[in-house]
Motif scaffolding. Structure first.
Motif, PDB file in Angstrom:
ATOM      1  N   ARG A  19       0.830  -1.209   0.000  1.00  8.04           N
ATOM      2  CA  ARG A  19       0.000   0.000   0.000  1.00  8.04           C
ATOM      3  C   ARG A  19       0.862   1.257   0.000  1.00  8.04           C
ATOM      4  N   LEU A  20       1.947   1.237   0.767  1.00  3.97           N
ATOM      5  CA  LEU A  20       2.849   2.384   0.780  1.00  3.97           C
ATOM      6  C   LEU A  20       3.495   2.590  -0.589  1.00  3.97           C
ATOM      7  N   LYS A  21       3.870   1.494  -1.240  1.00  7.81           N
ATOM      8  CA  LYS A  21       4.470   1.607  -2.572  1.00  7.81           C
ATOM      9  C   LYS A  21       3.450   2.115  -3.593  1.00  7.81           C
ATOM     10  N   GLU A  22       2.195   1.665  -3.445  1.00  8.94           N
ATOM     11  CA  GLU A  22       1.140   2.166  -4.333  1.00  8.94           C
ATOM     12  C   GLU A  22       0.922   3.668  -4.109  1.00  8.94           C
ATOM     13  N   LYS A  23       0.952   4.073  -2.837  1.00 13.43           N
ATOM     14  CA  LYS A  23       0.809   5.502  -2.526  1.00 13.43           C
ATOM     15  C   LYS A  23       1.954   6.293  -3.136  1.00 13.43           C
ATOM     16  N   ARG A  24       3.166   5.768  -3.031  1.00 12.57           N
ATOM     17  CA  ARG A  24       4.345   6.426  -3.610  1.00 12.57           C
ATOM     18  C   ARG A  24       4.196   6.578  -5.112  1.00 12.57           C
ATOM     19  N   SER A  25       3.803   5.476  -5.769  1.00 12.93           N
ATOM     20  CA  SER A  25       3.642   5.496  -7.223  1.00 12.93           C
ATOM     21  C   SER A  25       2.572   6.490  -7.650  1.00 12.93           C
ATOM     22  N   ALA A  26       1.450   6.499  -6.921  1.00 12.64           N
ATOM     23  CA  ALA A  26       0.356   7.416  -7.259  1.00 12.64           C
ATOM     24  C   ALA A  26       0.789   8.864  -7.069  1.00 12.64           C
ATOM     25  N   LEU A  27       1.558   9.135  -6.013  1.00  6.52           N
ATOM     26  CA  LEU A  27       2.045  10.483  -5.756  1.00  6.52           C
ATOM     27  C   LEU A  27       2.939  10.965  -6.899  1.00  6.52           C
ATOM     28  N   ILE A  28       3.865  10.114  -7.333  1.00  6.99           N
ATOM     29  CA  ILE A  28       4.754  10.476  -8.432  1.00  6.99           C
ATOM     30  C   ILE A  28       3.948  10.746  -9.702  1.00  6.99           C
ATOM     31  N   SER A  29       3.054   9.806 -10.038  1.00  9.91           N
ATOM     32  CA  SER A  29       2.277   9.941 -11.276  1.00  9.91           C
ATOM     33  C   SER A  29       1.444  11.220 -11.274  1.00  9.91           C
ATOM     34  N   ARG A  30       0.767  11.479 -10.162  1.00  9.04           N
ATOM     35  CA  ARG A  30      -0.080  12.673 -10.070  1.00  9.04           C
ATOM     36  C   ARG A  30       0.749  13.941 -10.221  1.00  9.04           C
ATOM     37  N   THR A  31       1.909  13.999  -9.571  1.00  3.77           N
ATOM     38  CA  THR A  31       2.681  15.235  -9.517  1.00  3.77           C
ATOM     39  C   THR A  31       3.397  15.547 -10.830  1.00  3.77           C
ATOM     40  N   VAL A  32       3.942  14.521 -11.492  1.00  6.27           N
ATOM     41  CA  VAL A  32       4.693  14.789 -12.733  1.00  6.27           C
ATOM     42  C   VAL A  32       3.786  14.979 -13.944  1.00  6.27           C
ATOM     43  N   THR A  33       2.490  14.730 -13.782  1.00  3.75           N
ATOM     44  CA  THR A  33       1.574  14.938 -14.916  1.00  3.75           C
ATOM     45  C   THR A  33       0.540  16.025 -14.647  1.00  3.75           C
ATOM     46  N   ARG A  34       0.326  16.415 -13.368  1.00  4.27           N
ATOM     47  CA  ARG A  34      -0.676  17.422 -13.042  1.00  4.27           C
ATOM     48  C   ARG A  34      -0.108  18.598 -12.250  1.00  4.27           C
ATOM     49  N   GLY A  35       1.105  18.444 -11.736  1.00  2.00           N
ATOM     50  CA  GLY A  35       1.704  19.513 -10.958  1.00  2.00           C
ATOM     51  C   GLY A  35       1.613  19.270  -9.469  1.00  2.00           C
ATOM     52  N   LEU A  36       2.150  20.207  -8.704  1.00  2.10           N
ATOM     53  CA  LEU A  36       2.202  20.079  -7.248  1.00  2.10           C
ATOM     54  C   LEU A  36       0.818  20.152  -6.619  1.00  2.10           C
ATOM     55  N   PRO A  37       0.626  19.498  -5.467  1.00  4.57           N
ATOM     56  CA  PRO A  37      -0.604  19.711  -4.697  1.00  4.57           C
ATOM     57  C   PRO A  37      -0.746  21.196  -4.363  1.00  4.57           C
ATOM     58  N   PRO A  38      -1.977  21.703  -4.166  1.00  5.58           N
ATOM     59  CA  PRO A  38      -2.194  23.148  -3.979  1.00  5.58           C
ATOM     60  C   PRO A  38      -1.302  23.796  -2.928  1.00  5.58           C
ATOM     61  N   ASP A  39      -1.185  23.211  -1.732  1.00  7.81           N
ATOM     62  CA  ASP A  39      -0.381  23.845  -0.681  1.00  7.81           C
ATOM     63  C   ASP A  39       1.085  23.932  -1.069  1.00  7.81           C
ATOM     64  N   ALA A  40       1.596  22.855  -1.661  1.00  9.83           N
ATOM     65  CA  ALA A  40       3.002  22.859  -2.095  1.00  9.83           C
ATOM     66  C   ALA A  40       3.216  23.837  -3.239  1.00  9.83           C
ATOM     67  N   ALA A  41       2.229  23.951  -4.129  1.00 10.13           N
ATOM     68  CA  ALA A  41       2.337  24.902  -5.242  1.00 10.13           C
ATOM     69  C   ALA A  41       2.383  26.336  -4.720  1.00 10.13           C
ATOM     70  N   ARG A  42       1.504  26.665  -3.753  1.00  6.95           N
ATOM     71  CA  ARG A  42       1.503  28.017  -3.179  1.00  6.95           C
ATOM     72  C   ARG A  42       2.853  28.324  -2.537  1.00  6.95           C
ATOM     73  N   ILE A  81       8.890  20.522  -8.339  1.00  4.55           N
ATOM     74  CA  ILE A  81       8.303  19.178  -8.330  1.00  4.55           C
ATOM     75  C   ILE A  81       9.341  18.146  -7.879  1.00  4.55           C
ATOM     76  N   ALA A  82      10.554  18.244  -8.418  1.00  8.46           N
ATOM     77  CA  ALA A  82      11.607  17.291  -8.058  1.00  8.46           C
ATOM     78  C   ALA A  82      11.922  17.369  -6.567  1.00  8.46           C
ATOM     79  N   ASP A  83      12.012  18.603  -6.031  1.00  9.11           N
ATOM     80  CA  ASP A  83      12.309  18.763  -4.601  1.00  9.11           C
ATOM     81  C   ASP A  83      11.169  18.205  -3.747  1.00  9.11           C
ATOM     82  N   PHE A  84       9.934  18.495  -4.149  1.00  3.78           N
ATOM     83  CA  PHE A  84       8.769  17.989  -3.419  1.00  3.78           C
ATOM     84  C   PHE A  84       8.766  16.462  -3.395  1.00  3.78           C
TER      85      PHE A  84
END
Length: 460
Positions: free
Chosen positions: A200-223, A405-408
């Motif tokens: 589950r942790l690996k799935e969360k990691r994979s989903a986080l990478i996929s979401r961020t490199v194709t849609r951008g940073l989460p709102p708080d991190a983007a701000r 994105i890379a730093d995040f």
């Protein structure tokens, strides 16, 4: 719970074992079972011998459990034509005698035949089957050492017959085996739960990478990075990529590199015991190069010749382009001298176009891995061509956003990786405890008589 020792002990006569409880005897396996058998492999070119209804066990099916089915089945004709191919009864203890699986165990939950690499301990007299199972499991590392020889490691049936097992009465052996069934069952359940957590942790990691490199940073991190927290999306024009933020480009890899994508030599060099490390697909694991799993070493001369085509540099990114692990990626994180073989494609980022850690993360994303799977071809194995790799596209934000994105992702995946490492350490401790518990129970260092009632192991 703290288990108590036996009231009295006596010398076992075996140096590594020390003392055993008073009243324990020592039995050779040959005296502990009425019969020790094996089997054979019928000729594979005779269809009359296979696809029958009689289970046939190979060592690959010995996985420390009860065997209720087998991948292969033989026919009555095979039993007729091969006298050594006998049907062993349910409850027989199987032991792997050859090769990499030596010492692995299984118990027949059905009548079955076996191949020549399996020994079958049949009809216990003085050694109860499951007590013997746990004893042999405990001694497997030593049995592997004893089996080592000039060729393929093996234990003969004679070697197996001479193994001596200190043991109490049959009733007490059953009590010990039942205790271990219960306690190892609890441990195995905890291990399974922890492995599920890791997945589950690996799935969360994979989903986080996929979401961020194709849609951008989460709102708080983007701000926090001074970026638009809610960018509008646009079609990427690529089916497997979907939508990307409006300000992003979609560009082929070949336009993001400082040198053309290349690979290692297509010739096979002489592999040496020392020299320059020679890296191939098997060393690419977990996003890194595992130098403990390299192909081997090559000479300085071969290294110089191969370096005319490509010489590794810090920050280069590799993609496995052939074999079962096609699509795996790794980044070079060392300045040491080494070289690569042809199954690896090397990407060197142009720093004016792409931040290497951003690209490295993107190449691990579900979207890019889908692109790899859609693009590979098959010969004797799956592979993907250099031209195809160069033309696979990358969603490209501004360099400022790539760096953010890379730093995040560095920070957030490091947190997940730390959790995974903690859970893996917990699993290792549980496995060590399991091993110790088996050892102290079957050698009489703890007294478990009367602790647990008989356990149903799934045998009819």
């Amino acid at each position: 719970m703290r288990w108590q020792p036996y009231p009295k002990y006596k010398p076992s006569g075996v140096e590594w074992l020390g003392e055993v409880p008073e009243g324990w005897d020592t039995w050779k396996i040959t005296h502990g079972f009425r019969r020790i058998g094996s089997g054979t492999t019928p000729r594979s070119d005779n269809s009359e011998y296979y696809d029958g209804g009689i289970p046939w066990v190979t060592t690959s099916e010995l996985r420390e459990t009860v065997i209720f089915d087998t991948a292969a089945k033989v026919t009555d004709a095979a039993l007729r034509d091969y006298p050594t191919l006998r049907l062993h009864p349910e409850g027989s203890l199987l032991f792997a005698m050859y090769g990499a699986t030596i010492g692995r165990l299984g118990v027949l939950g059905i009548p079955a035949t076996v191949n020549q690499a399996c020994a079958a301990l049949i009809d216990p007299i003085h050694l109860e089957t499951w007590f013997t199972f746990y004893w042999l499991q405990m001694r497997r590392p030593i049995l592997i050492v004893l089996s080592a020889g000039g060729g393929q490691p093996n234990l003969s049936q004679d070697d197996l017959r001479q193994i001596r097992i200190p043991a109490p009465s049959l009733d007490e052996q059953i009590a010990i085996a039942d205790f271990l069934d219960r306690e190892t069952g609890k441990i195995d359940t905890l291990v399974a739960k922890n492995r599920t957590l890791i997945e589950r942790l690996k799935e969360k990691r994979s989903a986080l990478i996929s979401r961020t490199v194709t849609r951008g940073l989460p709102p708080d991190a983007a701000r926090a990075a001074g970026l638009d927290p809610h960018p509008k999306l646009k079609p990427s024009g690529v089916e497997w990529l979907g939508e990307v933020p409006e300000g992003w480009e979609v560009r082929p890899i070949k336009f993001l590199v400082s040198t053309p994508v290349t690979d290692g030599p297509h010739e096979t060099p002489e592999i040496l015991d020392k020299g320059i490390p020679f890296v191939s697909a098997e060393a690419i694991s977990g996003g890194q190069i595992n130098f403990k799993r390299i192909r081997g070493y090559i000479s300085e001369e071969d290294h110089r010749n191969f370096s005319r085509k490509y010489r590794p540099e810090m920050g280069d990114i590799y993609i496995v382009k052939s074999g079962a692990t096609t699509g795996r990626v790794a980044m070079v994180l060392t300045n040491m001298e080494f070289n690569i073989w042809s199954p690896l494609a090397a990407i060197r980022c142009n720093p004016n176009s792409i931040e290497r850690h951003f690209l490295y993360s993107y190449l691990q994303s579900k979207e890019f891995q889908t692109a790899i799977e859609l693009s590979w071809s098959f010969g004797t194995q799956q592979n993907i061509g250099m031209g195809v790799i160069q033309n696979l596209v990358v969603p490209v934000p501004s360099l400022k956003e790539q760096t953010a994105i890379a730093d995040f992702l560095d920070r957030e995946t490091a947190k997940i990786d730390a959790l995974v490492a903690k859970v893996e350490a917990t699993i290792e401790r549980l496995k060590e405890y399991r091993s110790v518990l088996i050892t102290v129970a079957v050698t009489g260092k703890i007294d478990v008589r009367g602790v647990v009632a008989a356990t149903d192991r799934g045998l009819s």
